[in-house]
Design an enzyme around this catalytic site. Sequence first.
Site, short mmCIF file in Angstrom:
data_model
loop_
_atom_site.label_atom_id
_atom_site.label_comp_id
_atom_site.label_asym_id
_atom_site.label_seq_id
_atom_site.Cartn_x
_atom_site.Cartn_y
_atom_site.Cartn_z
N SER A 111 0.60 -0.90 0.02
CA SER A 111 0.15 -0.10 0.01
C SER A 111 1.17 1.74 0.21
O SER A 111 0.38 2.46 -0.41
CB SER A 111 -0.97 0.08 1.05
OG SER A 111 -2.07 -0.54 0.54
N LYS A 130 0.45 3.35 -3.07
CA LYS A 130 -0.84 4.35 -3.42
C LYS A 130 -0.84 5.60 -2.89
O LYS A 130 -1.28 6.89 -3.64
CB LYS A 130 -1.75 3.78 -2.00
CG LYS A 130 -2.30 3.13 -1.94
CD LYS A 130 -3.37 2.30 -1.39
CE LYS A 130 -3.82 0.82 -0.63
NZ LYS A 130 -4.39 0.39 0.25
N TYR A 181 -4.00 -2.59 -9.71
CA TYR A 181 -4.37 -2.24 -8.86
C TYR A 181 -3.27 -3.52 -7.88
O TYR A 181 -2.08 -3.01 -7.64
CB TYR A 181 -5.10 -2.73 -8.69
CG TYR A 181 -4.72 -2.23 -7.13
CD1 TYR A 181 -4.58 -1.66 -6.20
CD2 TYR A 181 -5.15 -3.66 -5.70
CE1 TYR A 181 -5.12 -1.08 -4.41
CE2 TYR A 181 -5.41 -3.34 -4.43
CZ TYR A 181 -5.24 -2.06 -3.83
OH TYR A 181 -4.97 -2.01 -2.77
N TYR A 231 -4.17 3.85 7.81
CA TYR A 231 -5.47 3.40 8.50
C TYR A 231 -5.79 3.66 9.34
O TYR A 231 -6.01 4.75 9.91
CB TYR A 231 -5.01 2.01 8.03
CG TYR A 231 -4.11 1.08 6.95
CD1 TYR A 231 -4.87 1.43 6.19
CD2 TYR A 231 -3.36 0.41 7.14
CE1 TYR A 231 -3.82 0.66 4.49
CE2 TYR A 231 -2.16 -0.14 6.19
CZ TYR A 231 -2.72 0.28 4.72
OH TYR A 231 -2.33 -0.41 3.86
N VAL A 267 1.15 -3.27 3.93
CA VAL A 267 1.39 -4.84 4.70
C VAL A 267 2.61 -6.04 5.06
O VAL A 267 3.11 -6.95 4.93
CB VAL A 267 -0.01 -5.51 4.66
CG1 VAL A 267 -1.24 -5.09 4.95
CG2 VAL A 267 0.17 -5.98 3.36
#
Length: 303
Positions: free
Chosen positions: A63, A66, A188, A239, A257
Site C-alpha cells: 500500500s 498508493k 492495482y 489506516y 502490509v
Amino acid sequence: MDYQAVLHDVWDAVRPVLGQGRVATYIPALAAVDPRRFGMALATVDGDVYGVGDWREPFSIQSISKVFTLAMALSRDGDAVWRRVGKEPSGNPFNSLVQLEYEHGIPRNPFINAGALVITDRLQQLTGDARGTLRDFLRAESGNPSVDFDPVIAASEAEHGHRNRALAHFMASYGNMESPVSEVLEHYFWQCSLAMSCADLARACGFLARHGERADGARLLTRSQAKQVNAVMLTCGTYDAAGEFAYRVGLPGKSGVGGGIIAVIPNRCGLCVWSPGLDAQGNSVAGMEALDQFTTLTGLSIF
C-alpha cells in the site's frame, strides 16, 4: 546532524521488539518473510542517503504504492481527483465494505483499498498504463532502474484478492469506476507487488519533502498539492491507527502490509523503515517503534 549515528541508535532501540507482530498471511507470498528482518534508510533533500540493517533489501511495497499513484493522478487531474474519493480518516479496516455502502460508493480516502482502486482507475484513464507509469516514476525518483514488479506477489494478490474485487464491483454499481473492473484490479495488484528497498523508497518520497519537486528538479506537484498529499498521509496513511501514528511519530507517513512505512520531514528528508511483523491494524510493529524513536531522538516532526 549525524543521521547515520541516529539510525544506529534507533536500530539498537528497536531490537527488543523485532519479531513481534504477525506477517501478512492472507497474501501467501508474504507469509514466508522472516518477521525479525529490519532496515531503515534516510535520504536528504540534497541526495545523501544513510541506512542501517537490511536497508538495501527489496521488499513488497504493497500500500505504500498508493502515495505515488495519488501524486501522479493529482499532478495530471488536479482537484478533480477529490470528486470521486474523500480526504477523511476511515476509522475502519483498510478493506472495509461497510463504509462504502453508507457513503454510496465514494471511498473515505485514497489510502484505504477502495480509494486506491479509484485512484488506479483514474490513473489508468489518464495514462493508459497505470502500473507502468508508476514503475517508471519510481525508477526515476529512486535512481534505481532495476525497480520492478514481483510476479509471484502479483499472482498471489490476484488469486486471493476477493475483497478487493468486491470493493471494485460495489463502486462500479454506484458509477464510480470508469475502466473495466478487471483492468483496474490487474493494475492495482501489480502496483502493490513492486519490490523496493528502504533506500529506494526514502529517495522516492523525497519529492514530498521538496514540496512537489522531483529528483531532477522538475515539478510534479504544486506546493499546495504536495501539502495535500502530506496532510492525507498524516491523517489516513496508517489506516485506523492514524491517530496513534500522529501522536507517536508526528510525521506524514504511509504503511504497507509488506512491513514498510515511509515518512516525510518537509525541507529535510524522506524516511523508510521495513520490518515485516504487523500489528492488528496492519502496520509494522518495529517500524512504528523505529519512527517513534527517530523523532524522539532528533526532535524532528511537523509539530
